[in-house]
Design an enzyme around this catalytic site. Structure first.
Site, mmCIF file in Angstrom:
data_model
loop_
_atom_site.group_PDB
_atom_site.id
_atom_site.type_symbol
_atom_site.label_atom_id
_atom_site.label_comp_id
_atom_site.label_asym_id
_atom_site.label_seq_id
_atom_site.Cartn_x
_atom_site.Cartn_y
_atom_site.Cartn_z
ATOM 1 C CG ASP A 8 -43.176 14.412 -24.474
ATOM 2 O OD1 ASP A 8 -42.604 14.688 -25.545
ATOM 3 O OD2 ASP A 8 -42.566 14.287 -23.383
ATOM 4 C CG LEU A 9 -40.961 9.123 -27.604
ATOM 5 C CD1 LEU A 9 -41.815 7.866 -27.575
ATOM 6 C CD2 LEU A 9 -40.190 9.184 -28.925
ATOM 7 C CG ASP A 10 -37.595 11.649 -25.667
ATOM 8 O OD1 ASP A 10 -37.383 10.455 -25.896
ATOM 9 O OD2 ASP A 10 -37.295 12.563 -26.460
ATOM 10 C CB THR A 16 -35.269 8.622 -24.151
ATOM 11 O OG1 THR A 16 -36.410 9.458 -24.129
ATOM 12 C CG2 THR A 16 -35.540 7.369 -24.944
ATOM 13 C CE LYS A 44 -36.484 14.797 -17.145
ATOM 14 N NZ LYS A 44 -37.122 14.295 -15.931
ATOM 15 N N GLY A 45 -37.730 18.349 -22.960
ATOM 16 C CA GLY A 45 -38.619 19.023 -23.914
ATOM 17 C C GLY A 45 -37.921 20.043 -24.792
ATOM 18 N NE ARG A 48 -30.698 15.877 -32.249
ATOM 19 C CZ ARG A 48 -30.870 15.220 -33.397
ATOM 20 N NH1 ARG A 48 -29.987 15.366 -34.363
ATOM 21 N NH2 ARG A 48 -31.922 14.442 -33.580
ATOM 22 C CB SER A 113 -41.966 13.696 -29.461
ATOM 23 O OG SER A 113 -40.600 13.720 -29.139
ATOM 24 C CB ALA A 114 -38.953 18.313 -28.964
ATOM 25 C CB SER A 115 -37.364 13.188 -30.008
ATOM 26 O OG SER A 115 -36.343 12.344 -30.533
ATOM 27 C CE LYS A 116 -34.690 18.370 -36.069
ATOM 28 N NZ LYS A 116 -33.635 19.253 -36.517
ATOM 29 C CG ASN A 117 -33.073 10.452 -32.624
ATOM 30 O OD1 ASN A 117 -32.585 10.024 -33.658
ATOM 31 N ND2 ASN A 117 -32.450 11.336 -31.861
ATOM 32 C CE LYS A 144 -43.483 18.920 -27.222
ATOM 33 N NZ LYS A 144 -43.325 17.583 -26.627
ATOM 34 C CD GLU A 168 -44.668 17.519 -22.977
ATOM 35 O OE1 GLU A 168 -43.782 17.301 -22.128
ATOM 36 O OE2 GLU A 168 -44.412 17.613 -24.180
ATOM 37 C CG ASP A 169 -41.335 14.269 -19.591
ATOM 38 O OD1 ASP A 169 -41.658 14.689 -20.732
ATOM 39 O OD2 ASP A 169 -40.156 14.070 -19.251
#
Ligand code: BG6
Ligand code: MG
Length: 215
Positions: A8-10, A16, A44-45, A48, A113-117, A144, A168-169
């Site tokens: 995972d990223l964030d 972030t 978290k996770g 958006r 990651s779920a992030s589009k960024n 997720k 994962e966090d």
């Protein structure tokens, strides 16, 4: 046998969550809602739009689809202003040695990651090319705790779920990993991520073999 990893990223590679929090709180204040740190933990996770819907629900406010879209876009502008200032110094401690250890051992890894960024963030911190593939919110149709993100990650690595460790966090991410049949390693606090197969506070001093052994 464990042959690969999905990160995972964030909250795993970079912190972030604090930038998401600041931007969502700013949006919430526009309609008189003060987002708390505790509520932020539950975000978290979450995607958006899913996040905005939770915040509106907590605030007891209803918005049309087009208003919600405009709100998420605005929040993302604030968030992007911040992430586009990120540098490699924001990579969480212990992550780089761990990734270098995987590379040295030819253990493939992907981002999930779920992030589009995700791509702009990875570019900012200079590690985009480390990943075999980047599965982000632009490539998934189910968020997720659905395991789709990690299933696509495993496919990219050419591995089965049981051959991959997911780091994962978030509780939702751990649920996703478990329901997909992955090995789930929580990064953070035991009491928050107790469902994971293993919880470690961070990557400092860790090696792949050690984690495999602890699983
Ligand atoms: C997840 C974060 O990684 O990405 C969530 O934990 C966030 O907090 C989600 O809402 C979506 O991020 P973005 O960058 O697409 O708004
Ligand atoms: Mg996360």
């Amino acid at each position: 046998m464990i042959k690969g990893c999905i990160f995972d990223l964030d909250g795993v590679i970079v912190d972030t969550a604090k930038y998401h929090f600041t931007a969502w709180r700013r949006l919430g204040r526009e309609f008189g809602f003060e987002l708390t740190e505790k509520q932020n933990e539950r975000l978290k996770g979450v995607s958006r739009m899913g996040t905005l819907e939770l915040i509106l629900d907590w605030a007891g406010i209803e918005k049309t689809e087009s208003e919600k879209f405009e709100m998420t876009e605005r929040k993302n502008v604030w968030y992007r202003e911040r992430i586009l200032e990120m540098t490699e110094s924001e990579i969480l401690e212990g992550v780089m040695p761990f990734l270098e250890d995987l590379r040295a051992k030819n253990i493939p890894f992907a981002l999930g990651s779920a992030s589009k960024n995700s791509i702009p963030i990875l570019n900012q911190i200079g590690i985009k090319d480390y990943f075999v593939d980047i599965i982000d919110g632009n490539r998934t149709t189910r968020s997720k705790p659905d395991p789709q993100t990690f299933e696509l990650g495993a496919e990219a690595l050419n591995l089965k779920p049981e051959e991959c460790i997911v780091f994962e966090d978030s509780q939702k991410g751990i649920q996703a990993a478990l329901s997909g049949g992955f090995h789930a390693v929580g990064i953070g606090k035991q009491e928050v991520l107790s469902k994971a197969h293993l919880v470690i506070p961070n990557f400092i001093g860790r090696t792949f073999e050690e984690i495999v052994e602890l699983l």
